[in-house]
Write a protein that holds these residues in place. Structure first.
Motif, mmCIF file in Angstrom:
data_model
loop_
_atom_site.group_PDB
_atom_site.id
_atom_site.type_symbol
_atom_site.label_atom_id
_atom_site.label_comp_id
_atom_site.label_asym_id
_atom_site.label_seq_id
_atom_site.Cartn_x
_atom_site.Cartn_y
_atom_site.Cartn_z
ATOM 1 N N PHE A 1 32.133 -44.354 -66.667
ATOM 2 C CA PHE A 1 31.916 -44.769 -68.048
ATOM 3 C C PHE A 1 31.314 -46.165 -68.024
ATOM 4 C CE2 PHE A 1 35.553 -41.962 -67.851
ATOM 5 C CZ PHE A 1 35.250 -41.026 -68.824
ATOM 6 N N PHE A 2 30.232 -46.387 -68.799
ATOM 7 C CA PHE A 2 29.616 -47.706 -68.755
ATOM 8 C C PHE A 2 28.865 -48.040 -70.030
ATOM 9 C CE2 PHE A 2 26.848 -44.644 -66.787
ATOM 10 C CZ PHE A 2 25.585 -44.942 -67.244
ATOM 11 N N ASN A 3 28.397 -49.286 -70.065
ATOM 12 C CA ASN A 3 27.608 -49.790 -71.183
ATOM 13 C C ASN A 3 26.253 -50.179 -70.622
ATOM 14 O OD1 ASN A 3 26.337 -51.628 -73.048
ATOM 15 N ND2 ASN A 3 28.291 -51.719 -74.130
ATOM 16 N N THR A 4 25.203 -49.480 -71.041
ATOM 17 C CA THR A 4 23.854 -49.724 -70.510
ATOM 18 C C THR A 4 23.279 -51.066 -70.938
ATOM 19 O OG1 THR A 4 22.881 -48.520 -72.361
ATOM 20 C CG2 THR A 4 23.305 -47.275 -70.339
ATOM 21 N N GLY A 5 23.849 -51.685 -71.964
ATOM 22 C CA GLY A 5 23.344 -52.969 -72.436
ATOM 23 C C GLY A 5 24.028 -54.162 -71.796
ATOM 24 N N MET A 6 24.953 -53.917 -70.887
ATOM 25 C CA MET A 6 25.682 -54.999 -70.243
ATOM 26 C C MET A 6 25.369 -55.027 -68.749
ATOM 27 S SD MET A 6 29.329 -54.590 -72.273
ATOM 28 C CE MET A 6 30.092 -56.029 -71.518
ATOM 29 N N GLU A 7 25.901 -56.011 -68.057
ATOM 30 C CA GLU A 7 25.681 -56.119 -66.610
ATOM 31 C C GLU A 7 26.261 -54.901 -65.884
ATOM 32 O OE1 GLU A 7 29.764 -57.670 -67.268
ATOM 33 O OE2 GLU A 7 27.887 -57.932 -68.326
ATOM 34 N N MET B 1 35.796 -47.291 -75.845
ATOM 35 C CA MET B 1 36.003 -48.551 -75.151
ATOM 36 C C MET B 1 36.550 -48.257 -73.757
ATOM 37 S SD MET B 1 35.225 -50.968 -77.391
ATOM 38 C CE MET B 1 36.028 -52.484 -76.907
ATOM 39 N N ALA B 2 36.258 -49.170 -72.823
ATOM 40 C CA ALA B 2 36.789 -49.082 -71.464
ATOM 41 C C ALA B 2 37.335 -50.453 -71.084
ATOM 42 C CB ALA B 2 35.702 -48.657 -70.482
ATOM 43 N N LYS B 3 38.243 -50.462 -70.118
ATOM 44 C CA LYS B 3 38.852 -51.718 -69.713
ATOM 45 C C LYS B 3 38.516 -52.028 -68.268
ATOM 46 C CE LYS B 3 43.175 -54.221 -69.793
ATOM 47 N NZ LYS B 3 44.609 -54.157 -70.026
ATOM 48 N N ARG B 4 38.176 -53.287 -68.021
ATOM 49 C CA ARG B 4 38.006 -53.786 -66.656
ATOM 50 C C ARG B 4 38.742 -55.113 -66.602
ATOM 51 N NH1 ARG B 4 31.822 -56.148 -66.536
ATOM 52 N NH2 ARG B 4 32.047 -57.238 -68.488
ATOM 53 N N ARG C 1 31.664 -51.211 -66.223
ATOM 54 C CA ARG C 1 31.884 -49.788 -65.981
ATOM 55 C C ARG C 1 33.317 -49.544 -65.565
ATOM 56 N NH1 ARG C 1 30.760 -48.411 -60.025
ATOM 57 N NH2 ARG C 1 30.595 -46.284 -60.799
ATOM 58 N N ALA C 2 33.744 -48.326 -65.782
ATOM 59 C CA ALA C 2 35.047 -47.855 -65.327
ATOM 60 C C ALA C 2 34.798 -46.504 -64.678
ATOM 61 C CB ALA C 2 36.010 -47.726 -66.492
ATOM 62 N N ALA C 3 35.206 -46.360 -63.428
ATOM 63 C CA ALA C 3 34.919 -45.127 -62.692
ATOM 64 C C ALA C 3 36.193 -44.552 -62.084
ATOM 65 C CB ALA C 3 33.899 -45.403 -61.592
ATOM 66 N N VAL C 4 36.189 -43.217 -61.931
ATOM 67 C CA VAL C 4 37.314 -42.494 -61.344
ATOM 68 C C VAL C 4 36.750 -41.422 -60.420
ATOM 69 C CG1 VAL C 4 39.285 -40.993 -61.858
ATOM 70 C CG2 VAL C 4 38.706 -42.836 -63.423
ATOM 71 N N GLU C 5 37.359 -41.247 -59.264
ATOM 72 C CA GLU C 5 37.013 -40.147 -58.362
ATOM 73 C C GLU C 5 38.210 -39.210 -58.287
ATOM 74 O OE1 GLU C 5 33.921 -42.398 -55.340
ATOM 75 O OE2 GLU C 5 35.977 -42.103 -54.655
ATOM 76 N N LEU C 6 37.982 -37.933 -58.590
ATOM 77 C CA LEU C 6 39.049 -36.933 -58.625
ATOM 78 C C LEU C 6 38.718 -35.752 -57.721
ATOM 79 C CD1 LEU C 6 39.459 -36.675 -62.499
ATOM 80 C CD2 LEU C 6 40.984 -37.889 -60.937
ATOM 81 N N THR C 7 39.759 -35.173 -57.128
ATOM 82 C CA THR C 7 39.537 -33.916 -56.419
ATOM 83 C C THR C 7 39.115 -32.873 -57.441
ATOM 84 O OG1 THR C 7 41.816 -33.160 -56.721
ATOM 85 C CG2 THR C 7 41.335 -34.433 -54.705
ATOM 86 N N LEU D 1 31.617 -48.648 -74.827
ATOM 87 C CA LEU D 1 30.897 -47.687 -73.980
ATOM 88 C C LEU D 1 29.629 -47.206 -74.664
ATOM 89 C CD1 LEU D 1 33.873 -45.458 -72.823
ATOM 90 C CD2 LEU D 1 32.717 -47.261 -71.532
ATOM 91 N N THR D 2 28.638 -46.864 -73.856
ATOM 92 C CA THR D 2 27.417 -46.241 -74.373
ATOM 93 C C THR D 2 27.126 -44.920 -73.683
ATOM 94 O OG1 THR D 2 26.008 -47.451 -72.816
ATOM 95 C CG2 THR D 2 26.367 -48.445 -75.002
#
Length: 98
Positions: free
Chosen positions: A47-53, A14-17, A57-63, A24-25
């Motif tokens: 991280f995202f769900n391909t069956g949803m809009e 699962m992911a939170k927005r 998604r939940a995204a992170v950018e890291l060094t 998640l898928t």
């Protein structure tokens, strides 16, 4: 210059927005220019769900260094979790000799 470094895997969790959680898928790990962080090239975890809009998604950018630390922390947690499952709860433990 784009690196074209992209790994896509199935993800179950699962992911939170905002205030809501969604299943998640898939997860994408990439190395490319930062889109939001004020950094150069970054490891992006998406991280995202391909069956949803598209906003599901939940995204992170890291060094790269932060990504290495995260990888090491994940490895330690996975090893400990596998020990917990096998030894403490008996899942996946080898049969004992008679």
């Amino acid at each position: 210059m784009c690196t074209s470094i992209v790994e896509i895997v199935a993800a179950e969790g699962m992911a939170k927005r905002g205030d809501e959680w969604f299943p998640l898928t898939q997860a994408v790990v990439a190395y490319d220019h930062a889109r939001h962080a004020n950094l150069g090239d970054v490891i992006t975890l998406d991280f995202f769900n391909t069956g949803m809009e598209p906003g599901a998604r939940a995204a992170v950018e890291l060094t790269l260094e932060s990504a290495k630390e995260l990888r090491a922390a994940l490895e330690r947690a996975i090893v400990a979790a596998e020990f917990e499952e096998a030894e403490v709860r008996g899942k996946g433990a080898l049969p004992r000799a008679a």
